[in-house]
Write a protein that holds these residues in place. Structure first.
Motif, PDB file in Angstrom:
ATOM      1  N   ASP A 194       0.843  -1.192   0.000  1.00 15.80           N
ATOM      2  CA  ASP A 194       0.000   0.000   0.000  1.00 15.80           C
ATOM      3  C   ASP A 194       0.879   1.242   0.000  1.00 15.80           C
ATOM      4  N   ASN A 195       0.261   2.426   0.055  1.00 11.15           N
ATOM      5  CA  ASN A 195       1.019   3.671  -0.026  1.00 11.15           C
ATOM      6  C   ASN A 195       1.858   3.951   1.209  1.00 11.15           C
ATOM      7  N   THR A 222      -3.672   3.530  -1.732  1.00 13.86           N
ATOM      8  CA  THR A 222      -3.344   3.163  -3.108  1.00 13.86           C
ATOM      9  C   THR A 222      -2.415   1.954  -3.049  1.00 13.86           C
ATOM     10  N   TYR A 223      -2.336   1.223  -4.174  1.00 12.90           N
ATOM     11  CA  TYR A 223      -1.615  -0.045  -4.138  1.00 12.90           C
ATOM     12  C   TYR A 223      -0.682  -0.152  -5.341  1.00 12.90           C
ATOM     13  N   THR A 224       0.507  -0.681  -5.066  1.00 11.42           N
ATOM     14  CA  THR A 224       1.541  -0.818  -6.082  1.00 11.42           C
ATOM     15  C   THR A 224       2.141  -2.218  -6.013  1.00 11.42           C
ATOM     16  N   THR A 238       1.268   0.214 -10.810  1.00 13.65           N
ATOM     17  CA  THR A 238       0.221   0.759  -9.947  1.00 13.65           C
ATOM     18  C   THR A 238      -1.103   0.083 -10.268  1.00 13.65           C
TER      19      THR A 238
END
Length: 800
Positions: A194-195, A222-224, A238
């Motif tokens: 996650d961020n 947000t997720y990467t 992303t």
């Protein structure tokens, strides 16, 4: 309490949709009209082999389905060779008979023959997304003499939430796919963070670059994905942003039904508390239900599979206002899409120029239409797309699918899971729900065709001078001097058009205007130069270029290419010698000479009774060809006289042809017997006839020049008309005979090709004979086909 809930859900999901709103009625009614009027045609093409060298001949057979049945939509099959720049370097058009078409291309030599794409379509298909046209790379981009340097390609990783979107606070299946820039799958491993840098889960590909994870997105996060591919390169991707509100969809195959689960948020908007479920398959709406989520946040149901056939099932969810929310495609496998065919060698000899006899048997009683290719076994490594995977799956998917045959040749649970991953990560042929909701249907740019058309205009006369029922008489003269005669109605504006014609290559047109010329001697006729409409200039779908990853021919094909170059000079010398020297050979019978002179294409296939009228002194005493045939062919019943005849063979009416052009009894009986050279009565079935020719065919051939035909054609030549592309015969040597060409080393990689093997209830076996070359010690036999109800077959055997 739990069991009561499940009973309630069962009632909700299996009850039909009740009172519909106006918007729902508009959408569903327009959907029905779309499915009825806008048939999607799907094309598969079998080639004699998977890859070619510049200068070779490409042999192909096309099969077309629409709504899971042999197509009846189109009659003309367009094929193109497209070079690396996207330019069409050659185009050919072939007629479609019984939802199939066959043809060939001679590839250019040298650099012009490299990186060539084969593209095929019907004009009706151009009304829809061009991404679904048939495309396949035929030759590699670089010369076969160049060996590619293996350079690692960049990997791209993409994520796909099930149903299209994922929603904050709802767990979702997230599929992913890793591929290089050509579309080939890549293996990756990695983790999703996650961020804040917290690791949420690990992941890795499980099949052909694909896999999936389950994620629960949180508000504000947000997720990467951080990952490494099989070559050691690293990257980050992303993930798509999660929506603040909506629903989550999950679909599972439960055996007898396709289960689905719909989940909403506890504080969801009112429009997410009533969900409409609509499922379509083969352009039929097969399921509709309403899911009431007013009092529950999760609900499950199932689509019964017992009444469905095999194929892609498209499930769409709509909100309370009938706005699309989520969509998913699942594959239903009822194991009902194929029919059996067997191959056996009655005689097998894999030695130099060994004689082989193969027997193909189709135990089914339905009419089937097959094609067969026999090649050196090593020119193909197998795994390429076949008729089943193409027409049942990939023809409806966007983009490149790696090794699609795997999903149908393996019946394991793993293969089913891998197929579901494929459907989660590929785009598919979609409905335009926004347009359907407004009651708008697509604009038809290309109408359905009806074989070839003779079109034109008459100039130099006033509209009032054209009488009702006036016709223009047109003579069509082929390059071999054979002629056809047709009468075409003239419209008040001076235009005329006749559809349903059938002729090959470039023909000459002659005309006779009858009374119009008496009224106005200045009247002139201008014919359209092409018998079929020109198609639009099309771009090339990047997904079609995946095969350009091959920088060199396979090793075995390189060997054949080198051997062909070695023997070509000697072969050309032999051919020139044959052209310049009179060879004393066995004299043909008169019937054989007439057969060669008059008969072409499908009319050459099958068993027939043939009649030579040129040398029959009694032929002129008959009134017409039907009277002549009475009592001459076993099983053929001809009753009547004059223009009133009835015909029957095996309970069906034979198809009638004049110079291989469809005709009727009236036209046939109007031909003077002094103008008839040859008659063929072809045994059933005859695939060149509309409907499959269950009664066989009667083909009457009129005399050509040199056989006392009357040559007085009134009117003037008005140029040429382009018809179907000329058919080319596959060369298969007969080493039981003597020929100077047999002195040249035989290095054919394709030993036998036949696009039309026909079977039915009365003829379930087909025998073929061919000779091996001088270099192959193992052969690959590939048979593909389709029967009259759209079931498919593929047989592949390696003979050693």
């Amino acid at each position: 309490m739990k069991s009561t809930r499940h009973l309630l859900l069962l009632f909700v999901f299996l009850s039909s949709v009740g009172c519909l709103s106006l918007s729902a009625q508009t959408l569903l009614n327009t959907l029905t009209r779309y499915n009825e009027q806008f048939d999607h045609e799907k094309v598969h093409v079998q080639f004699d082999k998977p890859v070619y060298n510049a200068g070779e001949t490409v042999w192909f057979k096309a099969y077309l389905l629409s709504k899971n049945m042999p197509t009846t939509v189109s009659t003309n099959f367009h094929t193109e060779l497209v070079d690396a720049s996207g330019q069409v370097i050659e185009k050919k058009v072939y007629p479609i008979f019984e939802a199939t078409a066959a043809g060939s291309f001679d590839l250019p030599k040298g650099a012009k023959g490299e990186g060539l794409l084969f593209r095929a379509y019907t004009t009706w298909m151009l009304n829809f997304d061009s991404a679904y046209l048939y495309t396949r790379m035929l030759t590699p981009e670089k010369s076969s003499a160049v060996t590619a340097t293996a350079q690692p390609r960049a990997t791209t990783l993409r994520f796909f939430p099930e149903g299209g979107d994922w929603v904050i606070g709802l767990p979702s299946n997230i599929a992913f796919k890793a591929a290089d820039e050509t579309g080939l799958p890549r293996k990756v491993t990695g983790m999703i963070k996650d961020n804040n840098g917290t690791v949420i889960t690990d992941f890795k590909t499980v099949h052909d670059g694909m896999g999936k994870v389950v994620l629960l997105p949180e508000a504000g996060a947000t997720y990467t994905a951080e990952w490494k591919d099989e070559s050691g390169r690293t990257g980050t991707t992303t993930l798509p942003a999660a929506l603040p509100d909506g629903i989550a969809l999950e679909i599972k195959n439960l055996g007898k039904m396709l289960g689905y689960t719909i989940t909403r948020k506890d504080d969801a908007d009112e429009r997410f508390k009533k969900i409409y479920v609509v499922a379509n398959m083969h352009q039929y709406t097969v399921y509709r239900a309403t899911a009431n989520l007013a009092k529950t946040a999760i609900i499950s149901g199932g689509i019964p599979l017992d009444s469905l056939v095999s194929g892609a099932l498209q499930v769409t969810l709509f909100d309370a206002n009938w706005k699309p929310l989520a969509e998913r495609v699942a594959f239903v496998d009822r194991n009902d899409y194929s029919f059996p065919a067997t191959v056996s060698f009655a005689t097998k000899d894999l030695g130099k120029r060994g004689k082989n006899l193969i027997e193909i048997e189709v135990p089914d009683t339905l009419r089937s239409n097959l094609s067969i290719a026999i090649t050196d076994a090593q020119v193909s490594e197998g795994g390429e797309q076949d008729i089943v995977s193409r027409l049942m799956l990939t023809a409806d998917l966007r983009g490149y699918v790696h090794n699609p045959a795997y999903y149908f040749t393996s019946k394991s649970d793993a293969a089913k899971e891998h197929l579901d991953l494929l459907l989660l990560t590929h785009g598919w042929r979609r409905y335009n729900w926004e347009a359907l909701a407004k009651g708008v249907l697509p604009k038809v740019r290309f109408q359905r065709d009806n074989y070839l058309a003779i079109r034109g205009n008459i100039y130099g006369i006033m509209p009032g001078q054209i009488r009702p029922q006036e016709q223009i008489n047109v003579f069509i003269e082929a390059q071999d001097s054979s002629r056809q005669f047709v009468s075409v109605p003239i419209k008040p504006d001076g235009s005329f058009a006749l559809e349903g014609a059938l002729f090959y290559d470039t023909v000459r047109l002659y005309y006779m205007l009858n009374d119009i010329n008496k009224i106005n001697r200045k009247a002139s006729v201008e014919f359209a130069r092409q018998a079929y409409p020109s198609a639009l200039k099309l771009g090339v779908d990047p997904a079609a270029l995946v095969s350009r990853r091959v920088a060199a021919l396979p090793v075995r094909e390189q060997y054949f290419a080198q051997k062909r170059e070695e023997v070509l000079p000697e072969l050309n010398r032999k051919i020139r010698t044959l052209e310049n020297v009179t060879v004393r050979a066995k004299t043909q019978s008169r019937e054989q000479a007439l057969e060669k002179r008059y008969v072409t294409g499908l009319f050459q296939s099958g068993n027939s009774r043939n009649f030579n009228l040129v040398d029959d002194p009694l032929a002129g005493s008959y009134m017409n060809a039907l009277q002549y045939l009475q009592g001459k062919v076993a099983g053929l019943q001809i009753h009547g006289s004059g223009a009133d005849y009835s015909l029957d063979r095996r309970g069906s009416t034979p198809a009638l042809f004049i110079d291989e052009m469809p005709a009727d009894v009236e036209l046939l009986t109007n031909i003077a017997m002094t103008d008839v050279a040859y008659i063929k009565v072809i045994d059933p079935p005859f695939m060149g006839a509309v409907g499959g020719g269950a009664g066989g065919a009667i083909a009457v051939y009129t005399k050509k020049g040199g056989e006392s035909v009357r040559n007085n054609i009134p009117g003037l030549s008005k140029g040429t008309l382009v018809g179907y592309s000329a058919l080319k015969q596959f060369y298969s040597p007969d080493y039981a005979t003597s020929s100077p060409l047999h002195e040249v080393e035989d290095v054919r990689s394709t030993l036998y090709w036949n696009p039309f093997l026909l079977t039915d209830k009365a003829n379930r076996k087909v025998k073929i004979q061919f000779y091996n070359n001088d270099v192959s010690n193992s052969l690959r036999v590939v048979i593909e086909g389709m029967n009259e109800v759209g079931r498919l077959t593929r047989v592949e055997q390696v003979i050693r």
